[in-house]
Design a protein around this motif. Structure first.
Motif, PDB file in Angstrom:
ATOM      1  N   ARG A   1    -136.957-102.001  22.257  1.00 16.66           N
ATOM      2  CA  ARG A   1    -138.188-101.753  21.833  1.00 16.66           C
ATOM      3  C   ARG A   1    -138.557-102.691  20.371  1.00 16.66           C
ATOM      4  NH1 ARG A   1    -140.058 -96.584  23.360  1.00 16.66           N
ATOM      5  NH2 ARG A   1    -138.657 -95.432  24.722  1.00 16.66           N
ATOM      6  N   HIS A   2    -139.740-102.868  20.223  1.00 18.37           N
ATOM      7  CA  HIS A   2    -140.374-103.379  19.033  1.00 18.37           C
ATOM      8  C   HIS A   2    -140.433-102.277  18.237  1.00 18.37           C
ATOM      9  CE1 HIS A   2    -143.635-105.975  16.831  1.00 18.37           C
ATOM     10  NE2 HIS A   2    -142.543-105.661  16.228  1.00 18.37           N
ATOM     11  N   ILE A   3    -140.164-102.299  16.839  1.00 15.89           N
ATOM     12  CA  ILE A   3    -140.264-101.292  15.880  1.00 15.89           C
ATOM     13  C   ILE A   3    -140.818-101.925  14.581  1.00 15.89           C
ATOM     14  CG2 ILE A   3    -138.716 -99.780  17.077  1.00 15.89           C
ATOM     15  CD1 ILE A   3    -136.652-100.493  14.620  1.00 15.89           C
ATOM     16  N   VAL A   4    -141.611-101.099  13.881  1.00 11.19           N
ATOM     17  CA  VAL A   4    -141.939-101.598  12.390  1.00 11.19           C
ATOM     18  C   VAL A   4    -141.947-100.461  11.384  1.00 11.19           C
ATOM     19  CG1 VAL A   4    -144.151-102.570  11.156  1.00 11.19           C
ATOM     20  CG2 VAL A   4    -143.791-103.027  13.768  1.00 11.19           C
ATOM     21  N   PHE A   5    -141.307-100.837  10.338  1.00 11.26           N
ATOM     22  CA  PHE A   5    -141.234 -99.494   9.256  1.00 11.26           C
ATOM     23  C   PHE A   5    -142.061-100.160   8.088  1.00 11.26           C
ATOM     24  CE2 PHE A   5    -136.930 -99.219  11.299  1.00 11.26           C
ATOM     25  CZ  PHE A   5    -136.774 -97.712  11.130  1.00 11.26           C
ATOM     26  N   SER A   6    -142.977 -99.323   7.920  1.00 17.37           N
ATOM     27  CA  SER A   6    -143.920 -99.596   6.525  1.00 17.37           C
ATOM     28  C   SER A   6    -143.647 -98.687   5.303  1.00 17.37           C
ATOM     29  CB  SER A   6    -145.373 -99.431   7.139  1.00 17.37           C
ATOM     30  OG  SER A   6    -145.640-100.361   8.157  1.00 17.37           O
ATOM     31  N   ILE A   7    -143.917 -98.884   3.963  1.00 17.18           N
ATOM     32  CA  ILE A   7    -143.609 -98.151   2.920  1.00 17.18           C
ATOM     33  C   ILE A   7    -145.255 -97.986   2.181  1.00 17.18           C
ATOM     34  CG2 ILE A   7    -141.478 -99.011   2.590  1.00 17.18           C
ATOM     35  CD1 ILE A   7    -142.484-100.858   0.419  1.00 17.18           C
ATOM     36  N   PRO A   8    -145.204 -97.068   1.497  1.00 21.24           N
ATOM     37  CA  PRO A   8    -146.479 -96.369   0.522  1.00 21.24           C
ATOM     38  C   PRO A   8    -146.853 -97.788  -0.178  1.00 21.24           C
ATOM     39  CG  PRO A   8    -144.795 -94.901   0.281  1.00 21.24           C
ATOM     40  CD  PRO A   8    -144.003 -95.853   0.899  1.00 21.24           C
ATOM     41  N   LYS A   9    -148.164 -97.684  -0.390  1.00 19.97           N
ATOM     42  CA  LYS A   9    -148.737 -98.688  -1.528  1.00 19.97           C
ATOM     43  C   LYS A   9    -148.088 -98.568  -2.974  1.00 19.97           C
ATOM     44  CE  LYS A   9    -153.107 -99.664   0.699  1.00 19.97           C
ATOM     45  NZ  LYS A   9    -154.673 -99.542   0.749  1.00 19.97           N
ATOM     46  N   MET A  10    -147.797 -97.501  -3.136  1.00 21.64           N
ATOM     47  CA  MET A  10    -147.241 -97.113  -4.507  1.00 21.64           C
ATOM     48  C   MET A  10    -146.128 -97.695  -4.755  1.00 21.64           C
ATOM     49  SD  MET A  10    -146.303 -93.595  -6.426  1.00 21.64           S
ATOM     50  CE  MET A  10    -148.166 -92.942  -6.355  1.00 21.64           C
TER      51      MET A  10
ATOM     52  N   ILE B   1    -137.145 -89.953  12.571  1.00 22.05           N
ATOM     53  CA  ILE B   1    -136.435 -91.291  11.642  1.00 22.05           C
ATOM     54  C   ILE B   1    -137.338 -91.706  10.696  1.00 22.05           C
ATOM     55  CG2 ILE B   1    -135.930 -93.555  12.322  1.00 22.05           C
ATOM     56  CD1 ILE B   1    -135.552 -92.966  15.080  1.00 22.05           C
ATOM     57  N   ASN B   2    -138.667 -91.426  10.649  1.00 28.51           N
ATOM     58  CA  ASN B   2    -139.464 -91.953   9.683  1.00 28.51           C
ATOM     59  C   ASN B   2    -139.331 -91.151   8.359  1.00 28.51           C
ATOM     60  OD1 ASN B   2    -141.745 -93.643   8.153  1.00 28.51           O
ATOM     61  ND2 ASN B   2    -142.783 -91.555   8.482  1.00 28.51           N
ATOM     62  N   ALA B   3    -139.095 -89.958   8.525  1.00 27.32           N
ATOM     63  CA  ALA B   3    -138.966 -88.914   7.456  1.00 27.32           C
ATOM     64  C   ALA B   3    -137.713 -89.313   6.837  1.00 27.32           C
ATOM     65  CB  ALA B   3    -138.968 -87.618   8.105  1.00 27.32           C
ATOM     66  N   ARG B   4    -136.609 -89.636   7.395  1.00 30.16           N
ATOM     67  CA  ARG B   4    -135.310 -89.836   6.944  1.00 30.16           C
ATOM     68  C   ARG B   4    -135.264 -91.247   6.237  1.00 30.16           C
ATOM     69  NH1 ARG B   4    -131.123 -88.480   4.088  1.00 30.16           N
ATOM     70  NH2 ARG B   4    -129.118 -89.272   4.817  1.00 30.16           N
ATOM     71  N   PHE B   5    -136.144 -92.232   6.927  1.00 28.31           N
ATOM     72  CA  PHE B   5    -136.258 -93.512   6.256  1.00 28.31           C
ATOM     73  C   PHE B   5    -136.824 -93.309   4.812  1.00 28.31           C
ATOM     74  CE2 PHE B   5    -139.685 -96.884   5.658  1.00 28.31           C
ATOM     75  CZ  PHE B   5    -138.720 -97.828   5.222  1.00 28.31           C
ATOM     76  N   GLY B   6    -137.881 -92.579   4.779  1.00 33.60           N
ATOM     77  CA  GLY B   6    -138.476 -92.482   3.595  1.00 33.60           C
ATOM     78  C   GLY B   6    -137.650 -91.858   2.389  1.00 33.60           C
ATOM     79  N   GLU B   7    -136.827 -90.853   3.089  1.00 36.14           N
ATOM     80  CA  GLU B   7    -136.041 -90.073   1.913  1.00 36.14           C
ATOM     81  C   GLU B   7    -134.853 -91.040   1.549  1.00 36.14           C
ATOM     82  OE1 GLU B   7    -132.711 -86.487   2.368  1.00 36.14           O
ATOM     83  OE2 GLU B   7    -134.260 -86.803   3.843  1.00 36.14           O
ATOM     84  N   LEU B   8    -134.251 -91.695   2.397  1.00 32.70           N
ATOM     85  CA  LEU B   8    -133.209 -92.724   1.928  1.00 32.70           C
ATOM     86  C   LEU B   8    -133.999 -93.838   0.832  1.00 32.70           C
ATOM     87  CD1 LEU B   8    -131.311 -93.275   5.335  1.00 32.70           C
ATOM     88  CD2 LEU B   8    -130.527 -92.182   3.154  1.00 32.70           C
ATOM     89  N   LEU B   9    -135.010 -94.502   1.233  1.00 34.88           N
ATOM     90  CA  LEU B   9    -135.511 -95.244   0.366  1.00 34.88           C
ATOM     91  C   LEU B   9    -135.863 -94.838  -0.879  1.00 34.88           C
ATOM     92  CD1 LEU B   9    -136.447 -98.399  -0.142  1.00 34.88           C
ATOM     93  CD2 LEU B   9    -138.593 -97.785   0.796  1.00 34.88           C
ATOM     94  N   VAL B  10    -136.373 -93.655  -1.089  1.00 33.18           N
ATOM     95  CA  VAL B  10    -136.741 -93.018  -2.446  1.00 33.18           C
ATOM     96  C   VAL B  10    -135.638 -92.875  -3.296  1.00 33.18           C
ATOM     97  CG1 VAL B  10    -137.638 -90.948  -3.307  1.00 33.18           C
ATOM     98  CG2 VAL B  10    -138.782 -92.119  -1.551  1.00 33.18           C
ATOM     99  N   GLN B  11    -134.354 -92.258  -2.477  1.00 29.79           N
ATOM    100  CA  GLN B  11    -133.198 -92.049  -3.062  1.00 29.79           C
ATOM    101  C   GLN B  11    -132.580 -93.411  -3.639  1.00 29.79           C
ATOM    102  OE1 GLN B  11    -130.637 -90.230  -0.326  1.00 29.79           O
ATOM    103  NE2 GLN B  11    -131.517 -87.860  -0.378  1.00 29.79           N
TER     104      GLN B  11
ATOM    105  N   SER C   1    -147.093 -89.475   3.436  1.00 31.19           N
ATOM    106  CA  SER C   1    -146.175 -89.979   2.429  1.00 31.19           C
ATOM    107  C   SER C   1    -146.633 -91.448   2.301  1.00 31.19           C
ATOM    108  CB  SER C   1    -144.863 -89.896   2.743  1.00 31.19           C
ATOM    109  OG  SER C   1    -144.346 -90.504   3.942  1.00 31.19           O
ATOM    110  N   GLY C   2    -147.231 -92.039   3.214  1.00 36.27           N
ATOM    111  CA  GLY C   2    -147.258 -93.435   3.171  1.00 36.27           C
ATOM    112  C   GLY C   2    -146.128 -94.322   4.119  1.00 36.27           C
ATOM    113  N   PHE C   3    -145.156 -93.602   4.332  1.00 34.72           N
ATOM    114  CA  PHE C   3    -143.992 -94.269   5.196  1.00 34.72           C
ATOM    115  C   PHE C   3    -144.666 -93.881   6.455  1.00 34.72           C
ATOM    116  CE2 PHE C   3    -141.555 -92.951   1.230  1.00 34.72           C
ATOM    117  CZ  PHE C   3    -140.991 -94.108   0.959  1.00 34.72           C
ATOM    118  N   ASN C   4    -144.184 -95.150   7.493  1.00 36.03           N
ATOM    119  CA  ASN C   4    -144.561 -95.110   8.836  1.00 36.03           C
ATOM    120  C   ASN C   4    -143.389 -95.703   9.761  1.00 36.03           C
ATOM    121  OD1 ASN C   4    -146.439 -94.294  10.907  1.00 36.03           O
ATOM    122  ND2 ASN C   4    -146.899 -96.686  11.017  1.00 36.03           N
ATOM    123  N   LEU C   5    -143.446 -95.288  10.700  1.00 36.85           N
ATOM    124  CA  LEU C   5    -142.478 -96.003  11.616  1.00 36.85           C
ATOM    125  C   LEU C   5    -143.127 -96.040  12.913  1.00 36.85           C
ATOM    126  CD1 LEU C   5    -139.923 -97.123  13.246  1.00 36.85           C
ATOM    127  CD2 LEU C   5    -139.066 -95.043  13.207  1.00 36.85           C
TER     128      LEU C   5
END
Length: 346
Positions: free
Chosen positions: A64-73, A154-164, A186-190
C-alpha cells in the motif's frame, strides 16, 4: 543553487552523440545531478530508484501507498533543522510496527519511507510518503496477509509518539500539547491507498517514483517576462519572481549526506543483509544460465527513460538509429564553435 542554474546549459559542458548511419551529430548538455531541487535530475533519479525498489527491494506481496501528515502548528519546528525529521520517521514507523505486531505477533512489516517537505504551492509541509507491505513477515520469511489497515488507530498513535518526542527534546511545551489535545481534529493524518498486487509492476514503479519525486515539476512552470507561474495541486496558480522561487525551493534542499529515504522492518539494510547471507551460494553451484543472469549489467539511464516515457533519448531524430556518445566537451570555446556550426545557442 549554482549547479541547478547551470543544469542543461550547453555552455557549461556537454556530451556529443553521433549517429553512424546518417552521420547526424547532437550535443547533450550535462546535468547537475543535485538532490531536492532540479526537476530534471530528480526525475531521472526517481526512474532509477523505482527500478531498484521494484526489482531488488519490494517482496512479491501486496503493498500500500501511505502518507503521514502533521499539524501546521508543528511544521515550523522542522523548517530550519532537517535533522529533526528523524522524529517524524520514528513516530510513523513505530506506530505502524506496533499495529502490525498486535495483529500478527512475531512478525514485522516491510516499509520504505521518504520525507517530503514541499506542499502544493512549494510551501513548507513536512510529511512522509511510504510503501508498506499489506501484511507482515515472520523471521523465516513467511508472509501473513492482513488485507486492511486501521488508519485512525495508527494515526492516533503516530501523533502521540511524535508529540512525546518533541516534548522530551524541549521543542514544544506542555501548553502546546494541551492546545493540540483540545482540538477536535488534531491535524495529524494518515492516508492509505488500495492494495497493489505483486504482479502490477507498473503501479509498483509509479508509487516508487512518486515517493522519491522532487519538490517541483517542469510541467507546472511557465515563465513570462521574468514572472514564474506555478500551477499547483491545489488548482491555484501561484506567481513568483525568480529570487522568491529560489528562496522557496531552498527550504527543500536536503543537507549533505542526509537520508531522505529509510528502509524499515523486513526491508531494512540489516534484515536484507542477513537474508542474503543465509541464501548465499558459491559460484560453482550456479548453472551457466544462473551465472549469466547474475552478471547482467544494470539498466542505464537511457533504457530506463525509454521504459517510462516510451521515448529513446539516444534515438537519431533523422533516421531513428541508435546514436553513440563519442566525446565529452567542457571547453567553452570548443562548445561555442560547435554550436555556431549547428546554428544553436550555447
Amino acid at each position: 543553487l549554482d549547479a541547478y542554474l547551470t543544469c542543461g546549459i550547453l555552455a557549461h559542458g556537454c556530451a556529443r552523440a553521433y549517429c553512424q548511419s546518417c552521420k547526424h551529430s547532437e550535443l547533450i548538455a550535462f546535468s547537475c545531478k543535485k538532490r531536492g531541487i532540479c526537476p530534471s535530475c530528480e526525475a531521472k533519479r526517481a526512474i532509477i530508484y523505482a527500478e531498484t525498489l521494484h526489482e531488488n527491494i519490494l517482496a512479491p506481496v501486496p503493498h500500500r501507498h501511505i502518507v503521514f501528515s502533521i499539524p501546521k502548528m508543528l511544521r515550523a519546528y522542522f523548517r530550519y533543522d532537517r535533522e529533526l525529521h528523524r522524529f517524524i520517521f520514528d513516530a510513523a514507523w513505530e506506530s505502524l510496527r506496533e499495529w502490525y505486531e498486535l495483529r500478527l505477533p512475531g512478525s514485522v512489516p516491510g516499509a520504505v519511507f521518504s520525507i517530503q517537505t514541499a506542499g502544493a504551492s512549494l510551501n513548507h509541509n513536512p510529511h512522509i510518503h511510504g510503501v508498506v507491505s499489506d501484511g507482515a513477515f515472520t523471521p523465516p520469511g513467511e508472509f501473513g496477509r492482513l488485507g486492511y489497515i486501521d488508519t485512525a488507530e495508527i494515526n492516533a498513535r503516530f501523533g502521540e509518539l511524535l508529540v512525546q518526542s518533541m516534548l522530551y527534546e524541549n521543542l514544544i511545551s506542555s501548553d502546546t500539547v494541551e492546545l493540540l489535545n483540545s482540538w477536535s481534529h488534531s491535524g495529524f493524518n494518515l492516508w492509505a491507498g488500495s492494495p497493489i498486487t505483486p504482479d502490477d509492476a507498473n503501479a509498483r514503479r509509479f508509487i516508487a517514483r512518486y515517493i522519491d519525486r522532487g519538490p517541483i515539476a517542469l510541467s507546472r512552470i511557465q515563465i513570462t517576462n521574468d514572472i514564474i507561474t506555478y500551477n499547483a495541486d491545489d488548482e491555484l496558480t501561484h506567481e513568483f519572481d525568480p529570487l522568491e522561487l529560489l528562496a522557496r525551493i531552498s527550504v527543500h534542499i536536503p543537507n549533505k549526506w542526509e537520508q531522505t529515504l529509510r528502509y524499515l522492518g523486513w526491508y531494512s539494510a540489516r534484515t536484507r543483509g542477513a537474508r542474503r547471507a543465509r541464501e548465499e551460494i558459491t559460484l560453482v553451484e550456479l548453472s551457466r544460465e544462473q551465472l549469466e543472469e547474475s552478471q547482467k549489467p544494470s539498466k542505464n539511464w537511457a533504457a530506463l527513460i525509454k521504459r517510462v516515457y516510451e521515448v529513446n533519448p539516444l534515438a537519431c531524430p533523422k533516421c531513428n538509429s541508435e546514436m553513440k556518445i563519442v566525446a565529452f566537451i567542457t571547453d567553452y570555446k570548443a562548445i561555442k564553435k560547435i554550436t555556431d556550426n549547428l546554428g544553436i545557442a550555447p
